[in-house]
Scaffold this active site. Sequence first.
Site, mmCIF file in Angstrom:
data_model
loop_
_atom_site.group_PDB
_atom_site.id
_atom_site.type_symbol
_atom_site.label_atom_id
_atom_site.label_comp_id
_atom_site.label_asym_id
_atom_site.label_seq_id
_atom_site.Cartn_x
_atom_site.Cartn_y
_atom_site.Cartn_z
ATOM 1 N N CYS A 43 40.044 56.039 76.368
ATOM 2 C CA CYS A 43 39.778 57.061 75.352
ATOM 3 C C CYS A 43 39.899 58.464 75.913
ATOM 4 C CB CYS A 43 38.386 56.867 74.758
ATOM 5 S SG CYS A 43 37.923 58.239 73.695
ATOM 6 N N VAL A 178 48.093 53.395 63.400
ATOM 7 C CA VAL A 178 47.470 54.660 63.803
ATOM 8 C C VAL A 178 48.243 55.349 64.926
ATOM 9 C CG1 VAL A 178 45.380 55.707 64.762
ATOM 10 C CG2 VAL A 178 45.187 53.887 63.075
ATOM 11 N N ALA A 310 37.116 53.807 69.947
ATOM 12 C CA ALA A 310 36.201 54.242 71.008
ATOM 13 C C ALA A 310 34.767 54.313 70.510
ATOM 14 C CB ALA A 310 36.643 55.604 71.540
ATOM 15 N N HIS A 434 30.297 75.833 48.745
ATOM 16 C CA HIS A 434 31.572 76.254 48.166
ATOM 17 C C HIS A 434 32.087 77.485 48.900
ATOM 18 C CE1 HIS A 434 34.593 76.996 45.072
ATOM 19 N NE2 HIS A 434 34.204 78.269 45.047
#
Length: 457
Positions: A43, A178, A310, A434
Amino acid sequence: MSDAGADLVILGGGSGGYAAAFRAAELGQSVILIEKDKLGGTCLHRGCIPTKALLHAAEVADTAREGEQFGVKTTLEGVDIAGVHKYKDGVISRLYKGLQGLAKAHQVTVVEGTGTFVGGTTVEVDGTRYTGKNLILATGSYSRTLPGLELGGRIIASDEALTLDWIPEKVVVLGGGVIGVEFASVWASFGVDVTIVEALPRLVPAEDEFASKQLERAFRRRKIAFKTGVKFTGAKQDENGVSVSLESGETLEADLLLVAVGRGPNTAGHGYEEAGVEIERGFVVTDERLRTNLPNVYAVGDIVRGLQLAHRGFAQGIFVAEEIAGLQPKPIDEAGIPRVTYSHPEVASVGLTEAAAKERYGSGVQTLTYDLAGNGKSQILKTSGAIKVIKAPDGPVVGLHLVGDRVGELIGEAQLIYNWEAFPEDVAPLIHAHPTQTEALGEAHLALAGKPLHVHS
């Protein structure tokens, strides 16, 4: 032969191994952590962190190229690949130093070397045996290839792609999962002509079909070519390039072939089978509490069948440390683990796909899709995409699927909604700032709760 002992011995110092080590140390256990390469594993050194650094550099390249659409006059002079690697390696180096410092602070004994499980709860490294009251196997995964397709030269896997010191003109990416779509995304941003070949009918085939369609639409706009539902039959290379043959009879010419067909469990050569560990199709077999068939021997991470992520290994490492300490932690729900593909645009999900939800709950499953075109921050960012929420009949939200730039950052709230079994009525009153992309999650749940404001129901 000298021996050493501890409460816990861990074979493998990746996300699963070091998380188990640190948590066990916090719980008062003495820990020996054995790692043949560097603390942090795939990782940190060859996976998540370096690929995401490349993806950020790719985003900067796109921003420079497209500045005019925001009224800013920028041009992309080019990509300095040595500079990109310097930036990427700097990120890795800082995180690695931090991890080494944490191991020291937790008083974890780190042993450098290749470990072999020799039975009981003992691992041997260079003639020294390390025995724990408990043992955790956490040896991770490797880049797989296809039978008959040898890596080398112009045929590379992700490890080589991460250290490539030149930018190719044309690349074929074998695999639309992926890893494949992330590298395709990076290279396209760097100006490379990319074609993805995926044997299954759609890109990111493990995701909800909605997400695949959204990503494919975005990739078409980005001129990233992809061929789905077509099988690879072979590749030949010479000093000038690589020729990729498909079952359709088509041949693709490129400078490089990236093999991104997934990762295999790294269980061979560590003495597992010889010591009697039950292995099935390369994976260590465990129960839901991550116990192997041998007493006091556990397994975590990519060597355990399931999502090879991971953060899954990290969570499993913590779980086993707490299990050993007698804290009786709750078993991990695989569906509740967030999943993110960091391409441009990103794909993020948690919970069940619509197909899986219908299989479990029948035809009464409700879905709602909220288009990011209605979200102010997404308009500011000039990203398109959507959020799909799946609800069980008369029940909670059981799946959330998001596509768009930066939606990976929304998965934190999405996983709370799924893991806390929230109903749309529970989420609807929550106030979302917002303008943020989080509002899209709020709007979708307002609509599912029967009070749509910006959604035509």
